[in-house]
Write an enzyme that holds these catalytic residues in place. Structure first.
Site, PDB file in Angstrom:
ATOM      1  CG  HIS A 135      -2.200   0.790   1.029  1.00  0.00           C
ATOM      2  ND1 HIS A 135      -3.466   0.275   1.176  1.00  0.00           N
ATOM      3  CD2 HIS A 135      -2.375   2.100   0.722  1.00  0.00           C
ATOM      4  CE1 HIS A 135      -4.369   1.231   0.980  1.00  0.00           C
ATOM      5  NE2 HIS A 135      -3.729   2.353   0.707  1.00  0.00           N
ATOM      6  CG  ASN A 309      -9.723   0.108  -3.045  1.00  0.00           C
ATOM      7  OD1 ASN A 309     -10.217  -0.915  -2.583  1.00  0.00           O
ATOM      8  ND2 ASN A 309      -8.516   0.534  -2.722  1.00  0.00           N
TER       9      ASN A 309
HETATM   10  C1  FCB Z   1      -7.471   5.257  -1.689  1.00  0.00           C
HETATM   11  C2  FCB Z   1      -6.315   4.710  -0.896  1.00  0.00           C
HETATM   12  C3  FCB Z   1      -6.480   4.845   0.595  1.00  0.00           C
HETATM   13  C4  FCB Z   1      -7.138   6.148   0.981  1.00  0.00           C
HETATM   14  C5  FCB Z   1      -8.389   6.370   0.169  1.00  0.00           C
HETATM   15  C6  FCB Z   1      -9.129   7.634   0.537  1.00  0.00           C
HETATM   16  O1  FCB Z   1      -7.023   5.631  -2.950  1.00  0.00           O
HETATM   17  O2  FCB Z   1      -6.121   3.350  -1.183  1.00  0.00           O
HETATM   18  O3  FCB Z   1      -5.216   4.688   1.179  1.00  0.00           O
HETATM   19  O4  FCB Z   1      -6.244   7.176   0.868  1.00  0.00           O
HETATM   20  O5  FCB Z   1      -8.071   6.399  -1.187  1.00  0.00           O
END
Ligand code: FCB
Length: 473
Positions: A135, A309
């Site tokens: 990450h 995501n």
């Molecule tokens: C995503 C990221 C996470 C966080 C969210 C708001 O892109 O994976 O770490 O910052 O956005």
């Protein structure tokens, strides 16, 4: 945690998860650099984010993750908080420079021990650990050696993945290689707004390929080293790219945005090839994917699931608005995002739950047979905390409820979505925005490190509890 004194959230809760199956997985998510702090402890060395945060102007307020939520020292309490929410799973990431300082060589036992304790603590409280290996915290030494635009970084990542598997594989079944390679490549190497802050499109495209190669190499090594079969995935950030109209130029603008945002990852991972139209678009922009023989076979190592995501979606137009040329001298067509006059979050991101439904249905249609999990969804809003730390964040609750409904709608339409992780467990270091943007279900008072569940946490917890009651668990 008892939210029954307020009837509104309970009603919304009953409604939002309706239609989701009995075994639907509920979780909360974080990442290492955003919460851990302890940046120099137990042998950890700097990552590209430690370095980037020290570049004047790179992060709002000149902030950094040195202390963050001090999770490294408060981990047992934070796990108790997670368990108190009643969720099934916790998605966290492993800090590469903590476990393998400098990005090469053997594991750092003290760094690995932290994750060892975390996993044990989670399992003792009946919370499923869901690991993300990368990450965004590349060891600085590997950036100095070329970073993701350099092919060797992919091999280094596979080594790191195996070290973590050796340490935790006896207890962890769910493994995600990368979080959002688009952000690593494009925000980090093209736009320069994330670490390492480079601004070079061809280098960013090299990074895309080496991130995917790193994923494929790691996937093989993880499967080979796992003592038991694992659930292996990768997490991509995606939205739906809508054309502003039916005009050919607008449809093409949406195609190109979707190509560079989603298909450049999805197709090699799930079809074993880069999309021809994307390769052609890249050539116009003077960039090339540095594919070598055998790479695509590695990248297409079978996945058990895909992490999605989702935060927002965009409408694209290829029609110039203010007399701009229809194409650059290279032949690259004009493209712009069309503002939508929708409610936005504190990040300025349009709130479009329908984009999530459309995305999931499309993934199910175009890449069939792959279980999908929402590995992040949530929103920053300008929270106001009462003196006791509580936050009445009806806006966040509405955002979560609307998106959970959007997931349920996608299931009804045939998408195989099996879980949902809220971003984030608690307020944390929001990258280039520092601590200014709060995504947490739980408020963090950074002066005292006190954690206070917001109303949205109570609502989410209640949603999970009611869903579980319905499923008889
Ligand atoms: C995503 C990221 C996470 C966080 C969210 C708001 O892109 O994976 O770490 O910052 O956005």
């Amino acid at each position: 945690m008892d939210a029954t004194t307020d009837s509104r959230p309970a009603e919304a809760a009953a409604d939002a998860a309706a239609g989701l199956p009995a075994d639907f997985l509920w979780g909360v998510a974080t990442s290492a650099y955003q919460i851990e702090g302890a940046h120099e402890e137990d042998g950890r060395t700097p990552s590209i984010w430690d370095t980037f945060c020290r570049v004047p102007g790179a992060v709002v307020g000149g902030e950094n993750g040195d202390t963050a939520c001090d999770h490294y020292h408060r981990m047992p309490d934070d796990v108790a908080l997670i368990a108190g929410l009643g969720v099934d799973a916790y998605r966290f990431s492993v800090s590469w420079p903590r476990v393998q300082p400098g990005g090469r060589g053997p594991a750092n036992a003290r760094g690995l021990a932290f994750y060892d304790r975390l996993v044990d603590e989670l399992l003792a409280k009946d919370v499923l650990p869901w690991i993300t290996l990368y990450h965004w915290d590349l060891p600085q030494e590997l950036e100095d050696a070329g970073g993701w635009p350099a092919r060797d970084t992919a091999h280094r990542f596979a080594d790191f993945a195996e070290l973590v598997m050796d340490g935790l594989g006896d207890r962890v079944r769910h493994w995600t290689t990368l979080n959002e390679p688009w952000c690593s490549a494009m925000l980090g190497y093209e736009q320069g707004v994330h670490a390492p802050g480079r601004k070079d499109f061809p280098e960013a495209i090299r990074a895309v390929h080496h991130l995917l190669l790193g994923h494929g190499l790691a996937a093989q090594r993880l499967r080979a080293a796992a003592p038991e079969p694992i659930q292996l995935g990768i997490t991509l950030n995606m939205g739906t790219a809508y054309p502003a109209s039916d005009r050919a130029a607008d449809r093409d603008a949406a195609r190109r945005a979707d190509g560079l945002g989603a298909r450049i990852y999805l197709d090699p991972l799930l079809r074993g090839r880069y999309p021809a139209d994307v390769v052609a678009d890249l050539a116009l922009a003077g960039a090339e994917l540095p594919v070598q023989d055998g790479d695509l076979e590695l990248i297409a190592e079978p996945l058990d699931l895909l992490g999605v995501n989702y935060y927002s979606s965009h409408v694209f137009s290829g029609t110039p608005e203010h007399g701009e040329p229809e194409a650059a001298p290279t032949g690259e067509p004009f493209s712009r995002i069309v503002p939508q006059q929708l409610p936005v979050t504190a990040m300025g991101w349009d709130i479009i739950p329908r984009g999530l439904t459309d995305l999931l249905v499309r993934l199910g249609r175009d890449y069939p047979g792959l279980p999908l999990y929402i590995t992040e969804n949530g929103a920053a809003f300008d929270d106001t905390a009462a003196p006791d730390g509580t936050v009445e964040d009806a806006d966040r609750t509405a955002y979560l409820a609307d998106h959970i409904r959007a997931v349920a709608a996608a299931r009804t339409a045939g998408a195989d979505v099996r879980g949902y992780f809220a971003w984030s467990l608690m307020d944390n270091f929001e990258w280039a925005y520092g601590y200014d943007k709060r995504f947490g279900l739980v408020r963090v008072d950074y002066d005292t490190q006190r954690r206070t569940p917001k109303r949205s946490a109570l609502w989410f917890s209640d949603t999970v509890r009611r869903h579980r009651e319905q499923r008889g668990g």
